[in-house]
Write an enzyme that holds these catalytic residues in place. Structure first.
Site, PDB file in Angstrom:
ATOM      1  N   TYR A  51       0.842  -1.213   0.000  1.00 25.95           N
ATOM      2  CA  TYR A  51       0.000   0.000   0.000  1.00 25.95           C
ATOM      3  C   TYR A  51       0.877   1.264   0.000  1.00 25.95           C
ATOM      4  O   TYR A  51       0.374   2.368  -0.143  1.00 25.95           O
ATOM      5  CB  TYR A  51      -0.942   0.055   1.209  1.00 25.95           C
ATOM      6  N   HIS A 109       0.418 -11.733   2.359  1.00 24.05           N
ATOM      7  CA  HIS A 109      -0.604 -10.956   1.640  1.00 24.05           C
ATOM      8  C   HIS A 109      -1.383 -11.821   0.639  1.00 24.05           C
ATOM      9  O   HIS A 109      -2.613 -11.793   0.604  1.00 24.05           O
ATOM     10  CB  HIS A 109       0.069  -9.773   0.930  1.00 24.05           C
TER      11      HIS A 109
HETATM   12  P1  NAP Z   1     -14.201  -0.899   1.287  1.00 19.13           P
HETATM   13  O1  NAP Z   1     -13.711  -0.654   2.661  1.00 19.13           O
HETATM   14  O2  NAP Z   1     -15.218  -1.967   1.047  1.00 19.13           O
HETATM   15  O3  NAP Z   1     -14.790   0.425   0.645  1.00 19.13           O
HETATM   16  C1  NAP Z   1     -14.080   1.633   0.672  1.00 19.13           C
HETATM   17  C2  NAP Z   1     -14.888   2.682  -0.123  1.00 19.13           C
HETATM   18  O4  NAP Z   1     -16.137   2.908   0.550  1.00 19.13           O
HETATM   19  C3  NAP Z   1     -14.190   3.997  -0.208  1.00 19.13           C
HETATM   20  O5  NAP Z   1     -14.465   4.525  -1.488  1.00 19.13           O
HETATM   21  C4  NAP Z   1     -14.862   4.844   0.879  1.00 19.13           C
HETATM   22  O6  NAP Z   1     -14.833   6.208   0.526  1.00 19.13           O
HETATM   23  C5  NAP Z   1     -16.274   4.298   0.856  1.00 19.13           C
HETATM   24  N1  NAP Z   1     -16.960   4.394   2.152  1.00 19.13           N
HETATM   25  C6  NAP Z   1     -16.461   4.062   3.366  1.00 19.13           C
HETATM   26  N2  NAP Z   1     -17.369   4.263   4.334  1.00 19.13           N
HETATM   27  C7  NAP Z   1     -18.491   4.725   3.711  1.00 19.13           C
HETATM   28  C8  NAP Z   1     -19.775   5.133   4.156  1.00 19.13           C
HETATM   29  N3  NAP Z   1     -20.081   5.081   5.462  1.00 19.13           N
HETATM   30  N4  NAP Z   1     -20.668   5.561   3.240  1.00 19.13           N
HETATM   31  C9  NAP Z   1     -20.356   5.613   1.933  1.00 19.13           C
HETATM   32  N5  NAP Z   1     -19.148   5.248   1.443  1.00 19.13           N
HETATM   33  C10 NAP Z   1     -18.229   4.804   2.323  1.00 19.13           C
HETATM   34  O7  NAP Z   1     -12.972  -1.235   0.287  1.00 19.13           O
HETATM   35  P2  NAP Z   1     -11.406  -1.443   0.382  1.00 19.13           P
HETATM   36  O8  NAP Z   1     -10.670  -0.200   0.722  1.00 19.13           O
HETATM   37  O9  NAP Z   1     -11.037  -2.163  -0.872  1.00 19.13           O
HETATM   38  O10 NAP Z   1     -11.227  -2.519   1.564  1.00 19.13           O
HETATM   39  C11 NAP Z   1     -10.966  -2.148   2.904  1.00 19.13           C
HETATM   40  C12 NAP Z   1      -9.543  -2.496   3.295  1.00 19.13           C
HETATM   41  O11 NAP Z   1      -9.292  -3.890   3.126  1.00 19.13           O
HETATM   42  C13 NAP Z   1      -8.460  -1.835   2.429  1.00 19.13           C
HETATM   43  O12 NAP Z   1      -8.348  -0.451   2.691  1.00 19.13           O
HETATM   44  C14 NAP Z   1      -7.282  -2.675   2.805  1.00 19.13           C
HETATM   45  O13 NAP Z   1      -6.777  -2.264   4.066  1.00 19.13           O
HETATM   46  C15 NAP Z   1      -7.896  -4.071   2.881  1.00 19.13           C
HETATM   47  N6  NAP Z   1      -7.754  -4.880   1.634  1.00 19.13           N
HETATM   48  C16 NAP Z   1      -7.011  -6.034   1.700  1.00 19.13           C
HETATM   49  C17 NAP Z   1      -6.870  -6.829   0.577  1.00 19.13           C
HETATM   50  C18 NAP Z   1      -6.048  -8.091   0.671  1.00 19.13           C
HETATM   51  O14 NAP Z   1      -5.728  -8.688  -0.380  1.00 19.13           O
HETATM   52  N7  NAP Z   1      -5.710  -8.542   1.852  1.00 19.13           N
HETATM   53  C19 NAP Z   1      -7.468  -6.478  -0.639  1.00 19.13           C
HETATM   54  C20 NAP Z   1      -8.243  -5.312  -0.679  1.00 19.13           C
HETATM   55  C21 NAP Z   1      -8.388  -4.530   0.464  1.00 19.13           C
HETATM   56  P3  NAP Z   1     -14.291   7.384   1.516  1.00 19.13           P
HETATM   57  O15 NAP Z   1     -12.873   7.062   1.881  1.00 19.13           O
HETATM   58  O16 NAP Z   1     -14.433   8.609   0.690  1.00 19.13           O
HETATM   59  O17 NAP Z   1     -15.214   7.383   2.717  1.00 19.13           O
END
Ligand code: NAP
Length: 277
Positions: A51, A109
């Protein structure tokens, strides 16, 4: 400020039932967002070497108004650092970049099965935990077969498996396997990255009934499945909204209806074939 409850991992560590995803939170604004989340009650922070924001996470830990030992920092060993020696070097690098003395949870990861080094990587993590540089060790994107191989070849069961999990992909079979083996499930992209998920009628209706938002319904669903969601938000208001899901409970039927939105992986990243370096 709500207190986010914890569960006990198979290694005895108290682990929050909800944490903060940090993908995309970078620079001074990123640090500010992470500090805001800690102020809002978040204790679990999820980063990764890939990241490119471990530095920001370390800075936020130092800037936060809570002690270091109240926070749990997760990072992840990338595919290009698989293998015993490289995993040790990767961890030393993460500690240096973050400026921390220990990492609370380190994850492999992606398994990258064609490289076939995840067992050696795991052996290094077991030794790093012994040296107290890692508190808990786990994996990400592992299948049942891969988990079984790690356990069989090393005798050490991962504390956590962080996988894609949201109402479109509830991972029912894998969660049952985790429950059987004492592995905590953690949900990545728990909001399905704000896809059309939040517009689903069933979520809108439940939000109306409970006087909360569709996002809160989804995050409560994760909690009731027994998985720790790590929603990412840069915005302090949305961070507070996301953490405020411990004051109501869905019925079992409602949990089942939400799981009925299942349609499969959203980004086609099957760990048997998808590899990340
Ligand atoms: P997510 O958490 O499902 O969604 C994030 C999106 O939702 C952002 O655009 C955010 O925008 C929006 N959001 C958040 N809260 C909200 C709310 N209350 N109302 C409306 N929109 C909202 O997606 P993600 O970032 O892909 O996944 C979360 C975390 O999982 C990542 O940040 C990472 O740490 C981890 N991850 C791990 C892997 C892996 O392979 N291990 C893969 C993908 C992700 P704003 O920021 O503008 O609020």
């Amino acid at each position: 400020m709500p207190t986010i409850p914890t569960v006990t991992l198979n290694d005895g560590i108290a682990f929050p039932e909800l944490g903060l995803g940090t993908y995309g939170l970078r620079g001074a604004e990123g640090v500010e967002s992470i500090v805001a989340a800690i102020d809002a009650g978040y204790r679990l922070l999820d980063t990764a070497v890939n990241y490119e924001n471990e530095r920001e996470v370390g800075d936020a830990v130092r800037a936060a108004s809570v002690d270091r030992d109240e926070l749990l920092v997760t990072t992840k060993i990338p595919g290009r650092h698989h293998g015993y020696d490289d995993a040790i070097e990767s961890t030393n690098g993460s500690l240096a970049v973050m400026g921390l003395d220990w990492i609370d949870l380190s994850l492999i990861h992606w398994p990258n099965p064609s490289v076939d080094k995840y067992v050696d990587t795991w052996r290094a993590m077991i030794d790093l935990r012994e040296r107290q540089l890692l508190r808990s060790i786990g994996v990400s994107n592992f299948t049942e077969a891969m988990l079984t191989r790690l356990i069989d070849e090393t005798g050490v069961t991962p504390a956590v498996n962080q996988v894609e999990l949201h109402p479109y992909f509830p991972q029912t079979e894998l969660r049952a396997f985790h429950a059987e083996h004492g592995i905590r499930t953690e949900s990545w992209s728990p909001l399905a990255r704000r896809s059309e998920l939040l517009q689903e009628q069933v979520l809108q209706e439940l939000a109306e009934i409970y006087g909360v938002t569709p996002t809160q319904i989804v995050l409560r669903w994760h909690v009731q499945l027994g998985s720790t969601p790590i929603p990412k938000s840069a915005d302090p208001d949305r961070q507070r909204e996301n953490a405020d899901v411990f004051g109501f409970a869905l019925t079992d039927d409602e949990v089942g209806v939400i799981s009925g939105l299942e349609r499969g992986r959203l980004w086609g990243a099957h760990p048997d074939t998808h590899e990340e370096m």
